[in-house]
Write an enzyme that holds these catalytic residues in place. Structure first.
Site, PDB file in Angstrom:
ATOM      1  N   GLN A 175       0.265   4.543  -1.226  1.00  0.00           N
ATOM      2  CA  GLN A 175      -0.243   6.030  -0.979  1.00  0.00           C
ATOM      3  C   GLN A 175      -0.135   6.327   0.461  1.00  0.00           C
ATOM      4  O   GLN A 175      -0.367   5.363   1.298  1.00  0.00           O
ATOM      5  CB  GLN A 175      -1.713   5.916  -1.608  1.00  0.00           C
ATOM      6  CG  GLN A 175      -2.384   7.068  -1.712  1.00  0.00           C
ATOM      7  CD  GLN A 175      -3.695   7.417  -2.030  1.00  0.00           C
ATOM      8  OE1 GLN A 175      -4.480   6.424  -1.643  1.00  0.00           O
ATOM      9  NE2 GLN A 175      -3.997   8.355  -2.300  1.00  0.00           N
ATOM     10  N   HIS A 182     -16.367   3.826  -6.736  1.00  0.00           N
ATOM     11  CA  HIS A 182     -15.414   4.676  -6.554  1.00  0.00           C
ATOM     12  C   HIS A 182     -13.972   4.408  -7.174  1.00  0.00           C
ATOM     13  O   HIS A 182     -13.364   4.990  -7.646  1.00  0.00           O
ATOM     14  CB  HIS A 182     -15.353   4.653  -4.989  1.00  0.00           C
ATOM     15  CG  HIS A 182     -14.229   5.808  -4.653  1.00  0.00           C
ATOM     16  ND1 HIS A 182     -14.783   7.067  -4.354  1.00  0.00           N
ATOM     17  CD2 HIS A 182     -12.676   5.603  -4.170  1.00  0.00           C
ATOM     18  CE1 HIS A 182     -13.747   7.700  -3.823  1.00  0.00           C
ATOM     19  NE2 HIS A 182     -12.572   7.194  -3.750  1.00  0.00           N
ATOM     20  N   GLU A 183     -13.714   3.113  -6.993  1.00  0.00           N
ATOM     21  CA  GLU A 183     -12.151   2.606  -7.323  1.00  0.00           C
ATOM     22  C   GLU A 183     -12.263   2.713  -8.973  1.00  0.00           C
ATOM     23  O   GLU A 183     -11.113   3.222  -9.646  1.00  0.00           O
ATOM     24  CB  GLU A 183     -11.913   1.305  -7.060  1.00  0.00           C
ATOM     25  CG  GLU A 183     -11.769   1.229  -5.326  1.00  0.00           C
ATOM     26  CD  GLU A 183     -11.127   2.084  -4.612  1.00  0.00           C
ATOM     27  OE1 GLU A 183     -10.409   2.776  -5.266  1.00  0.00           O
ATOM     28  OE2 GLU A 183     -11.293   2.282  -3.513  1.00  0.00           O
ATOM     29  N   MET A 222     -10.544  -0.747   9.933  1.00  0.00           N
ATOM     30  CA  MET A 222     -10.326   0.033  11.018  1.00  0.00           C
ATOM     31  C   MET A 222     -11.816   0.548  11.675  1.00  0.00           C
ATOM     32  O   MET A 222     -12.036   0.622  12.772  1.00  0.00           O
ATOM     33  CB  MET A 222      -9.446   1.117  10.599  1.00  0.00           C
ATOM     34  CG  MET A 222      -9.327   2.282  11.814  1.00  0.00           C
ATOM     35  SD  MET A 222      -7.563   2.073  12.594  1.00  0.00           S
ATOM     36  CE  MET A 222      -6.471   2.758  11.219  1.00  0.00           C
ATOM     37  N   LYS A 223     -12.385   0.967  10.505  1.00  0.00           N
ATOM     38  CA  LYS A 223     -13.933   1.413  10.337  1.00  0.00           C
ATOM     39  C   LYS A 223     -14.773   0.676  11.348  1.00  0.00           C
ATOM     40  O   LYS A 223     -15.671   0.780  11.839  1.00  0.00           O
ATOM     41  CB  LYS A 223     -14.383   1.455   9.140  1.00  0.00           C
ATOM     42  CG  LYS A 223     -15.558   1.805   8.835  1.00  0.00           C
ATOM     43  CD  LYS A 223     -16.225   2.228   7.407  1.00  0.00           C
ATOM     44  CE  LYS A 223     -17.579   2.221   7.236  1.00  0.00           C
ATOM     45  NZ  LYS A 223     -17.999   2.187   5.666  1.00  0.00           N
ATOM     46  N   GLU A 276      -7.222   2.061  -5.555  1.00  0.00           N
ATOM     47  CA  GLU A 276      -7.231   2.206  -7.103  1.00  0.00           C
ATOM     48  C   GLU A 276      -6.109   1.901  -7.793  1.00  0.00           C
ATOM     49  O   GLU A 276      -5.747   2.485  -8.589  1.00  0.00           O
ATOM     50  CB  GLU A 276      -7.687   3.516  -7.369  1.00  0.00           C
ATOM     51  CG  GLU A 276      -7.087   4.524  -7.116  1.00  0.00           C
ATOM     52  CD  GLU A 276      -6.896   5.224  -5.669  1.00  0.00           C
ATOM     53  OE1 GLU A 276      -6.163   6.544  -5.456  1.00  0.00           O
ATOM     54  OE2 GLU A 276      -7.337   4.818  -4.965  1.00  0.00           O
ATOM     55  N   GLU A 322      -9.841  13.070  -4.905  1.00  0.00           N
ATOM     56  CA  GLU A 322     -10.969  12.485  -4.260  1.00  0.00           C
ATOM     57  C   GLU A 322     -12.235  13.010  -4.580  1.00  0.00           C
ATOM     58  O   GLU A 322     -13.363  12.377  -4.792  1.00  0.00           O
ATOM     59  CB  GLU A 322     -10.815  12.379  -2.692  1.00  0.00           C
ATOM     60  CG  GLU A 322      -9.889  11.378  -2.438  1.00  0.00           C
ATOM     61  CD  GLU A 322      -9.800   9.892  -3.032  1.00  0.00           C
ATOM     62  OE1 GLU A 322     -10.855   9.607  -3.318  1.00  0.00           O
ATOM     63  OE2 GLU A 322      -9.014   9.132  -3.187  1.00  0.00           O
ATOM     64  N   ASP A 352      -6.730  13.726  11.167  1.00  0.00           N
ATOM     65  CA  ASP A 352      -6.062  14.021  10.499  1.00  0.00           C
ATOM     66  C   ASP A 352      -6.813  14.435   8.978  1.00  0.00           C
ATOM     67  O   ASP A 352      -7.183  13.390   8.168  1.00  0.00           O
ATOM     68  CB  ASP A 352      -5.175  12.691   9.949  1.00  0.00           C
ATOM     69  CG  ASP A 352      -4.057  13.123   8.846  1.00  0.00           C
ATOM     70  OD1 ASP A 352      -4.206  14.345   8.373  1.00  0.00           O
ATOM     71  OD2 ASP A 352      -3.432  12.179   8.316  1.00  0.00           O
ATOM     72  N   HIS A 389     -11.574   6.130 -10.208  1.00  0.00           N
ATOM     73  CA  HIS A 389     -10.218   6.683 -10.082  1.00  0.00           C
ATOM     74  C   HIS A 389      -9.390   6.510 -11.287  1.00  0.00           C
ATOM     75  O   HIS A 389      -8.503   7.181 -11.463  1.00  0.00           O
ATOM     76  CB  HIS A 389      -9.315   5.960  -8.826  1.00  0.00           C
ATOM     77  CG  HIS A 389      -9.548   6.377  -7.627  1.00  0.00           C
ATOM     78  ND1 HIS A 389      -9.045   7.992  -7.245  1.00  0.00           N
ATOM     79  CD2 HIS A 389      -9.844   6.329  -6.249  1.00  0.00           C
ATOM     80  CE1 HIS A 389      -9.276   8.309  -6.225  1.00  0.00           C
ATOM     81  NE2 HIS A 389      -9.908   7.439  -5.428  1.00  0.00           N
ATOM     82  N   PRO A 419      -6.542  -2.808   5.789  1.00  0.00           N
ATOM     83  CA  PRO A 419      -7.210  -2.035   6.741  1.00  0.00           C
ATOM     84  C   PRO A 419      -8.209  -1.073   5.981  1.00  0.00           C
ATOM     85  O   PRO A 419      -8.740  -0.059   6.736  1.00  0.00           O
ATOM     86  CB  PRO A 419      -6.085  -1.538   7.279  1.00  0.00           C
ATOM     87  CG  PRO A 419      -4.936  -1.322   6.577  1.00  0.00           C
ATOM     88  CD  PRO A 419      -5.064  -2.457   5.761  1.00  0.00           C
ATOM     89  N   TYR A 420      -8.143  -0.984   4.529  1.00  0.00           N
ATOM     90  CA  TYR A 420      -8.849   0.060   4.029  1.00  0.00           C
ATOM     91  C   TYR A 420      -9.975  -0.564   3.274  1.00  0.00           C
ATOM     92  O   TYR A 420     -10.141  -1.701   3.002  1.00  0.00           O
ATOM     93  CB  TYR A 420      -7.975   0.847   2.977  1.00  0.00           C
ATOM     94  CG  TYR A 420      -6.749   1.301   3.677  1.00  0.00           C
ATOM     95  CD1 TYR A 420      -6.583   2.245   4.335  1.00  0.00           C
ATOM     96  CD2 TYR A 420      -5.525   0.378   3.548  1.00  0.00           C
ATOM     97  CE1 TYR A 420      -5.511   2.855   5.023  1.00  0.00           C
ATOM     98  CE2 TYR A 420      -4.393   0.981   4.174  1.00  0.00           C
ATOM     99  CZ  TYR A 420      -4.209   1.977   4.944  1.00  0.00           C
ATOM    100  OH  TYR A 420      -3.129   2.318   5.632  1.00  0.00           O
ATOM    101  N   GLY A 421     -11.014   0.401   2.656  1.00  0.00           N
ATOM    102  CA  GLY A 421     -12.063  -0.206   2.051  1.00  0.00           C
ATOM    103  C   GLY A 421     -11.526  -0.627   0.451  1.00  0.00           C
ATOM    104  O   GLY A 421     -11.834  -1.855  -0.064  1.00  0.00           O
ATOM    105  N   GLY A 422     -10.507   0.335  -0.093  1.00  0.00           N
ATOM    106  CA  GLY A 422     -10.077  -0.279  -1.388  1.00  0.00           C
ATOM    107  C   GLY A 422      -8.869   0.629  -1.801  1.00  0.00           C
ATOM    108  O   GLY A 422      -8.650   1.715  -1.126  1.00  0.00           O
ATOM    109  N   GLN A 425       0.670  -1.218  -0.095  1.00  0.00           N
ATOM    110  CA  GLN A 425       0.043   0.072  -0.044  1.00  0.00           C
ATOM    111  C   GLN A 425       0.924   1.090  -0.262  1.00  0.00           C
ATOM    112  O   GLN A 425       1.411   1.710   1.006  1.00  0.00           O
ATOM    113  CB  GLN A 425      -0.744  -0.180   1.278  1.00  0.00           C
ATOM    114  CG  GLN A 425      -1.579   1.194   1.577  1.00  0.00           C
ATOM    115  CD  GLN A 425      -2.680   1.644   0.573  1.00  0.00           C
ATOM    116  OE1 GLN A 425      -3.170   0.780   0.004  1.00  0.00           O
ATOM    117  NE2 GLN A 425      -3.113   2.766   0.319  1.00  0.00           N
ATOM    118  N   TYR A 435     -12.858  14.012   0.245  1.00  0.00           N
ATOM    119  CA  TYR A 435     -13.856  13.235  -0.467  1.00  0.00           C
ATOM    120  C   TYR A 435     -15.139  14.232  -0.265  1.00  0.00           C
ATOM    121  O   TYR A 435     -15.647  14.699  -1.638  1.00  0.00           O
ATOM    122  CB  TYR A 435     -14.133  11.804   0.256  1.00  0.00           C
ATOM    123  CG  TYR A 435     -13.088  11.086   0.321  1.00  0.00           C
ATOM    124  CD1 TYR A 435     -13.048   9.812  -0.762  1.00  0.00           C
ATOM    125  CD2 TYR A 435     -12.067  11.298   1.088  1.00  0.00           C
ATOM    126  CE1 TYR A 435     -11.789   9.094  -0.569  1.00  0.00           C
ATOM    127  CE2 TYR A 435     -10.870  10.255   1.067  1.00  0.00           C
ATOM    128  CZ  TYR A 435     -11.053   9.152   0.060  1.00  0.00           C
ATOM    129  OH  TYR A 435      -9.846   8.203   0.365  1.00  0.00           O
TER     130      TYR A 435
END
Length: 596
Positions: free
Chosen positions: A137, A296-297, A549-550, A272, A319, A360, A300, A267-270, A135, A368
């Protein structure tokens, strides 16, 4: 012409030179949890008397550097906590503007490289083989390859990846064949090519016991065999979605659009990554949340990947436009009412985030949803969705294959709508762009779909014991999936319901058997809040069997706050801590007041 670039999150020489191509050779070492690497960067020189360059690197062991085949001097500068160590390379010759140099670096990553997550077999679905995913990004690519780690520089890449032969490697690129590793008969080399220039943060790798199924003329879904059939079924709409996006934004230029379903600890939804979107398995368990993530992806592929924010301070350009196109896809495939409903949902999410000061902001939902709200506000002013999507498409075609700043975007907006400049001048640009907190204007949304959810929520909140008989299965049968998510989300914002109400809700709506992760996560929190003891093990199970995490944080927190089960929450967390993503584990430990 692009303004001279400076990127506060990169050490690399951006005004002196630009990487055009990257040739990568990786040997994946699961025992030591490192990548042994060799990278050749084709660098275009941008100034005369060029004799040195700086690249980004972090936690890399550099063995050797050469330029055009000649060994050269190099040094690692002082380490910065986030940015890593500048790799300073001195050439034994001078070059002038317009020339190219091939800089070759032999190196090795660190086991603690922030871009790479190494999973033990027990952290995977299959439990037999280890697994690796990356990951990058926003600024983690420098932990897996020395490079100009800035979104302002775009390059193509080619890669060869050697892995144990029972595993499969994939990258954010087109697959280009495989062959036995000539230096080790137990290994296989997979090859990849990415002919479309892209920023370093979109370089991605995954290695695991992967299988695939074809889901469309340019799409396959990849995952461990435990998920692959379910995933193929869930992602069957992918081609329709791609075609819809193309009709809105222009041709899809990346050739292949594959999906990778990661193990539960992602740990993230997606993410791109070009040619290969990464998604978490929790999206398999929900329908609209899944359609939203994939839309969404896919979006992108145009905004973010084809037109990229020049630096991370302009992240909202990636975003905000992506959410705008994602919701236009919902409008085309479902209805304008659904797009409106999603707009309302995004506005609420923004309100939730803006009252928490310590988030943050850069990587929260703010870029977004505040970005989307601005674009929707401009759509209202400029003449509606067709008119404004015309601008977005034109913006994409103009800045395709490049990077863009907010100022350039705004200048083009004023050029495109030159007959409406007087309206654009009345926009509170300072309030939108430079003022923290909620936007200066609330867009007008059609509340039809939202009103139904609010009404049902209020019926439950106001109901006395004697009213409970009036609730029936029909109440929720008329809600679509996003409305059901909204209904349980609204209940969570109210005072905890009495246990009798929650038990009645289960009896008539059967929410325990709803598979949709977004519904289940909120429903279990409602149950634990009402002190329904039977829900505690279900909540802890959901908190530990996926790693987003969400979901994980709030579920642990909810059980911890039910004082009779605080110790149980702590004990469960300690048992499963090793399987969680380190960032998630750190956050949950803080929530549960566990030190170290």
């Amino acid at each position: 012409t692009m303004a001279p670039v400076s990127d506060p999150s990169s050490f690399s020489s951006l005004s002196k030179c630009a990487t055009k191509h990257l040739n990568l050779i990786y040997h994946v070492d699961f025992d030591r949890q490192v990548l042994k690497g060799k990278v050749a960067l084709t660098v275009e020189v941008l100034e005369d008397k060029f004799a040195s360059l700086t690249l980004d690197s972090k936690d890399l062991k550099i063995f050797k550097v050469s330029a055009n085949g000649q060994a050269v001097q190099f040094a690692l500068g002082t380490k910065h906590k986030f940015k890593g160590s500048p790799l300073e390379i001195t050439l034994p010759f001078e070059l002038s503007r317009g020339q190219h140099v091939i800089v070759e670096i032999e190196y090795e990553t660190s086991p603690s490289a922030t871009a790479l997550q190494w999973l033990t077999p027990k952290q995977t679905a299959g439990k037999k083989h280890p697994y690796l995913f990356s990951q990058c990004q926003a600024i983690h690519c420098r932990t897996m390859v020395p490079c100009q780690d800035t979104p302002s520089v775009k390059h193509t890449y080619y890669a060869q990846v050697s892995v144990p032969r029972e595993l499969v490697a994939l990258m954010s690129a087109l697959r280009d064949g495989q062959e036995p590793d000539p230096s080790d008969s137990n290994r296989v080399i997979y090859r990849f090519r990415q002919p479309v220039p892209m920023p370093a943060y979109l370089i991605a790798i995954v290695v695991g016991a992967l299988e695939s199924r074809e889901i469309g003329p340019r799409s396959r879904v990849w995952s461990e065999k435990e998920y692959v059939d379910e995933a193929a079924f869930e992602f069957s709409e992918t081609e329709t979605m791609l075609k819809t996006a193309e009709s809105l934004a222009g041709p899809y230029v990346w050739g292949q659009y594959d999906l990778l379903v990661l193990p539960p600890s992602f740990p993230y939804g997606g993410m791109e990554n070009p040619c290969l979107t990464f998604v978490t398995p929790t999206v398999l368990a929900g329908d609209r949340s899944l359609a939203g993530v994939i839309a969404h992806e896919i979006s992108h592929s145009w905004t973010g990947n084809l037109v990229t924010n020049r630096t991370w301070e302009h992240f909202w350009l990636n975003e905000g436009h992506t959410v705008y196109i994602e919701r236009m896809i919902a409008r085309c495939m479902e209805s304008e009412q659904l797009r409106q409903f999603e707009g309302i949902g995004g506005w609420k999410e923004l309100q939730d985030h803006c009252c928490i000061v310590d988030t943050d902001e850069a990587f929260s939902s703010v870029p977004y949803e505040k970005g989307f709200a601005l674009l929707y506000h401009l759509e209202e002013l400029m003449g509606g969705p067709e008119v404004f999507m015309g601008f977005v498409k034109s913006y994409i075609q103009l800045f395709a294959y490049g990077s863009v700043t907010t100022e350039e975007w705004k200048n083009y907006l004023f050029t495109y709508f030159k007959d409406k400049v007087d309206i654009l001048n009345k926009v509170d640009w300072n309030g939108w762009m430079h003022t923290p907190g909620m936007p200066p204007v609330k867009p007008q949304y059609d509340t039809t779909m939202a009103d139904v959810c609010t009404a049902l929520c209020q019926r439950w909140v106001k109901a006395k014991e004697e009213d409970l008989a009036s609730f029936t299965e029909a109440d929720v049968k008329k809600l679509n999936s996003p409305q059901l998510i909204e209904f349980v989300a609204l209940l969570l914002q109210e005072e905890p319901l009495p246990l009798s109400h929650v038990k009645k809700m289960q009896e008539v709506y059967q929410l325990n058997s709803v598979k949709n992760t977004e519904v289940r996560f909120r429903w279990l929190r409602i149950c634990v809040r009402a002190h329904w003891e039977e829900a505690v093990p279900l909540a802890l199970k959901m908190a530990t069997e996926q790693g987003r995490m969400k979901f994980t944080r709030p579920l642990f927190r909810e059980v911890y706050n039910f004082s009779k089960y605080s110790d149980e929450a702590v004990k469960t967390f300690k048992e499963h801590r090793a399987a969680l993503h380190p960032v998630t584990a750190m956050m949950v430990a803080k929530d549960l007041k566990i030190d170290g």
